[in-house]
Design a protein around this motif. Structure first.
Motif, PDB file in Angstrom:
ATOM      1  N   ASP A   1      -4.537 -11.020   7.726  1.00 51.26           N
ATOM      2  CA  ASP A   1      -5.250  -9.855   8.269  1.00 51.26           C
ATOM      3  C   ASP A   1      -4.276  -8.718   8.578  1.00 51.26           C
ATOM      4  N   GLN A   2      -3.115  -9.056   9.141  1.00 51.91           N
ATOM      5  CA  GLN A   2      -2.119  -8.033   9.411  1.00 51.91           C
ATOM      6  C   GLN A   2      -1.619  -7.392   8.119  1.00 51.91           C
ATOM      7  N   LEU A   3      -1.392  -8.223   7.088  1.00 49.30           N
ATOM      8  CA  LEU A   3      -0.955  -7.676   5.801  1.00 49.30           C
ATOM      9  C   LEU A   3      -2.035  -6.777   5.204  1.00 49.30           C
ATOM     10  N   ALA A   4      -3.290  -7.160   5.360  1.00 52.91           N
ATOM     11  CA  ALA A   4      -4.375  -6.333   4.817  1.00 52.91           C
ATOM     12  C   ALA A   4      -4.448  -4.988   5.528  1.00 52.91           C
ATOM     13  N   VAL A   5      -4.284  -4.984   6.867  1.00 51.54           N
ATOM     14  CA  VAL A   5      -4.309  -3.730   7.622  1.00 51.54           C
ATOM     15  C   VAL A   5      -3.142  -2.839   7.212  1.00 51.54           C
ATOM     16  N   ASP A   6      -1.950  -3.418   7.096  1.00 45.36           N
ATOM     17  CA  ASP A   6      -0.791  -2.631   6.665  1.00 45.36           C
ATOM     18  C   ASP A   6      -0.992  -2.085   5.266  1.00 45.36           C
ATOM     19  N   GLY A   7      -1.615  -2.888   4.381  1.00 45.73           N
ATOM     20  CA  GLY A   7      -1.860  -2.412   3.031  1.00 45.73           C
ATOM     21  C   GLY A   7      -2.844  -1.260   2.989  1.00 45.73           C
ATOM     22  N   GLU A   8      -3.862  -1.289   3.849  1.00 46.44           N
ATOM     23  CA  GLU A   8      -4.825  -0.189   3.886  1.00 46.44           C
ATOM     24  C   GLU A   8      -4.179   1.103   4.377  1.00 46.44           C
ATOM     25  N   ARG A   9      -3.257   0.970   5.317  1.00 48.01           N
ATOM     26  CA  ARG A   9      -2.575   2.173   5.811  1.00 48.01           C
ATOM     27  C   ARG A   9      -1.724   2.829   4.728  1.00 48.01           C
ATOM     28  N   SER A  10      -1.100   1.988   3.905  1.00 52.03           N
ATOM     29  CA  SER A  10      -0.233   2.536   2.852  1.00 52.03           C
ATOM     30  C   SER A  10      -0.962   2.736   1.532  1.00 52.03           C
ATOM     31  N   GLY A  11      -2.267   2.445   1.498  1.00 51.88           N
ATOM     32  CA  GLY A  11      -3.027   2.627   0.267  1.00 51.88           C
ATOM     33  C   GLY A  11      -2.758   1.560  -0.781  1.00 51.88           C
ATOM     34  N   ARG A  12      -2.342   0.388  -0.350  1.00 54.53           N
ATOM     35  CA  ARG A  12      -2.047  -0.713  -1.288  1.00 54.53           C
ATOM     36  C   ARG A  12      -2.882  -1.927  -0.876  1.00 54.53           C
ATOM     37  N   ASN A  13      -4.091  -1.948  -1.323  1.00 56.66           N
ATOM     38  CA  ASN A  13      -5.002  -3.029  -0.982  1.00 56.66           C
ATOM     39  C   ASN A  13      -4.763  -4.226  -1.897  1.00 56.66           C
ATOM     40  N   ALA A  14      -4.991  -5.407  -1.345  1.00 60.84           N
ATOM     41  CA  ALA A  14      -4.864  -6.654  -2.113  1.00 60.84           C
ATOM     42  C   ALA A  14      -5.987  -7.596  -1.696  1.00 60.84           C
ATOM     43  N   GLN A  15      -6.284  -8.559  -2.570  1.00 57.21           N
ATOM     44  CA  GLN A  15      -7.306  -9.558  -2.305  1.00 57.21           C
ATOM     45  C   GLN A  15      -6.623 -10.826  -1.770  1.00 57.21           C
ATOM     46  N   TYR A  16      -7.037 -11.252  -0.563  1.00 58.21           N
ATOM     47  CA  TYR A  16      -6.407 -12.389   0.093  1.00 58.21           C
ATOM     48  C   TYR A  16      -7.379 -13.569   0.127  1.00 58.21           C
TER      49      TYR A  16
END
Length: 477
Positions: free
Chosen positions: A345-360
């Motif tokens: 969840d933390q990685l997903a939030v960080d990815g959304e902030r930087s515009g780099r979404n991933a499927q977990y």
């Protein structure tokens, strides 16, 4: 000419015969070498792999061989000799009774002879009607008494006889055919057989077991320091602190190895601290200069003229931070129980902030024991590397036995198999395989693998089912 031709043909035939013989010998040697290699491999597979089991085998095998040799010698020499002598004594007594019977036929009731046999010879005898002797019974597989007693009766009495050494546990029955009767003799087994010889075997086996237990206890105390040293070395490779109570102990060689390990660990830690302190100082000085650059650019104004310079300064700051992270590592962080779902969840939030979404996705147990910040940085580097060269990124984690496996897949151009190890080298850039649209320091994968290996795991690269690259993070849990 004919004679010369015949001579040459004979010489040629002899050479061919020699070559054929040599080739046959070579084939035989190769076959023998193959059989020896196969037997050696089979024996190596059967041998235990642990040090404790191997040392135990070294102790047990000689004891078993020694006891087997002693038991064989005892059975072959002492036990058999004593049994033969006792059987010979019983046979002599029976022969004496037969002679008395033949010498005094007036004793119709056989009372005197029976009394002498019972009181003087400890034998219970009786005269049976002259019926045929019973058919021979199956001889036991291993009976020294049967063989010794039969041989003595055959040599000394030389009359038809029948014996039964197994029908009654403590009694041996002997029947001898006389001229007008059958002499039946009951003798105790101890009179013809060394029945107390098993005491020697019991004492031998008992003392061997006691000595073996003492040896195993002593050996365990000697091997324990080696196992503790191995655990400490393995823990150091994973970044764990020295186990509590660890100190040089055991034999002199083990103590020497333990002291060498402690000194080596201290030297490595000092070297890492010095390197980190040096790079931190250099990074601090350079950041100060870069901050002054940014301040001067802000005072100059002219946004269009300074945007590229500010971008370069920001990139240099990021590079300095990456260099410092690579040199410092995360060895000082403690290992704790981590909830992988919260980490994702933390990685997903960080990815959304930087515009780099991933499927977990997460399968199986959601908990693992690791350094959360270090693993987060490792996964962040892998995900950023996947986003840099692909559009879609999938992250999947699952437990397989005692290992946590995390895979990061992308749909980018991938990396040739022959270059997948080189990309883990610091500052290495693979321009031909991966695009260079975004700048990087060349330390992302190197830092990720360093973190994985500090946990006792590793990172490997392979082809992804999405058509790009798969980064496989393996961590022991």
């Amino acid at each position: 000419m004919n004679s010369d031709t015949a001579t040459e043909a004979g010489a040629r035939a002899g050479r061919e015969t020699n070559l054929a013989g040599q080739s046959g010998v070579l084939r035989m040697l190769r076959s023998f070498s193959g059989i020896r290699h196969y037997l050696g491999q089979a024996l190596a597979n059967l041998m235990p792999k642990g040090l404790y089991a191997r040392v135990l085998l070294i102790i047990v095998v000689p004891i078993v061989i020694l006891q087997s040799v002693i038991a064989f010698v005892f059975m072959e020499r002492h036990w058999e000799t004593v049994t033969q002598r006792l059987s010979a004594a019983v046979t002599r007594d029976i022969a004496t009774l037969i002679e008395l019977y033949d010498a005094y036929p007036s004793d119709q009731d056989f009372e005197v002879l029976r009394r002498i046999a019972f009181e003087e010879l400890n034998l219970n005898v009786a005269l049976l009607p002259p019926d045929p002797l019973p058919s021979p019974a199956n001889r036991p597989f291993f009976s020294i008494l049967d063989e010794a007693l039969s041989a003595e009766i055959r040599n000394r009495i030389d009359r038809p006889f029948w014996i039964d050494t197994v029908g009654r546990s403590n009694i041996v029955e002997i029947r001898v055919e006389l001229d007008d009767a059958v002499l039946r003799v009951f003798a105790r087994r101890g009179q013809a057989y060394a029945s107390n010889s098993h005491i020697f075997i019991v004492w031998m086996v008992g003392t061997s077991l006691v000595l073996l237990l003492v040896a195993v206890s002593f050996m365990r105390n000697q091997i324990r320091p080696i196992l503790q040293l191995a655990d400490a070395a393995e823990g150091f490779g994973k970044g764990h602190p020295v186990p509590e109570g660890f100190r040089p102990r055991g034999a002199r060689e083990v103590r020497r190895a333990s002291r060498a390990f402690v000194e080596m660990r201290s030297r490595i830690e000092r070297q890492m601290e010095q390197r980190t302190a040096m790079l931190a100082g250099v990074s601090h000085d350079l950041r100060t200069i870069l901050t002054r650059f940014k301040l001067q650019l802000a005072l100059l104004g002219g946004k269009n003229d300074t945007e590229e310079l500010e971008a370069d300064i920001t990139e240099m700051q990021n590079m300095l931070q990456a260099y410092l992270d690579f040199a410092r590592g995360d060895a000082e962080e403690e290992i704790v129980h981590v909830n992988l779902a919260e980490l994702f969840d933390q990685l997903a939030v960080d990815g959304e902030r930087s515009g780099r979404n991933a499927q977990y996705s997460l399968e199986g147990d959601k908990h693992a024991t690791l350094r959360p910040n270090a693993i987060k940085r490792c996964l962040t580097n892998l995900i950023n590397n996947a986003h840099r060269h692909g559009d879609t990124v999938q992250v999947h984690a699952e437990h397989r036995g005692t290992w946590l496996i995390v895979t990061v897949d992308d749909d980018g151009p991938g990396i040739p198999p022959e270059s997948r190890e080189e990309v883990f080298r610091p500052f290495f850039r693979l321009d031909d395989a991966r695009n260079q649209d975004e700048a990087g320091t060349g330390l992302g994968l190197a830092i990720a693998r360093d973190i994985a290996r500090s946990h006792g795991g590793d990172i490997t690269l392979s082809d992804s089912a999405m058509g790009g690259l798969r980064a496989r993070l393996s961590l022991p849990v």
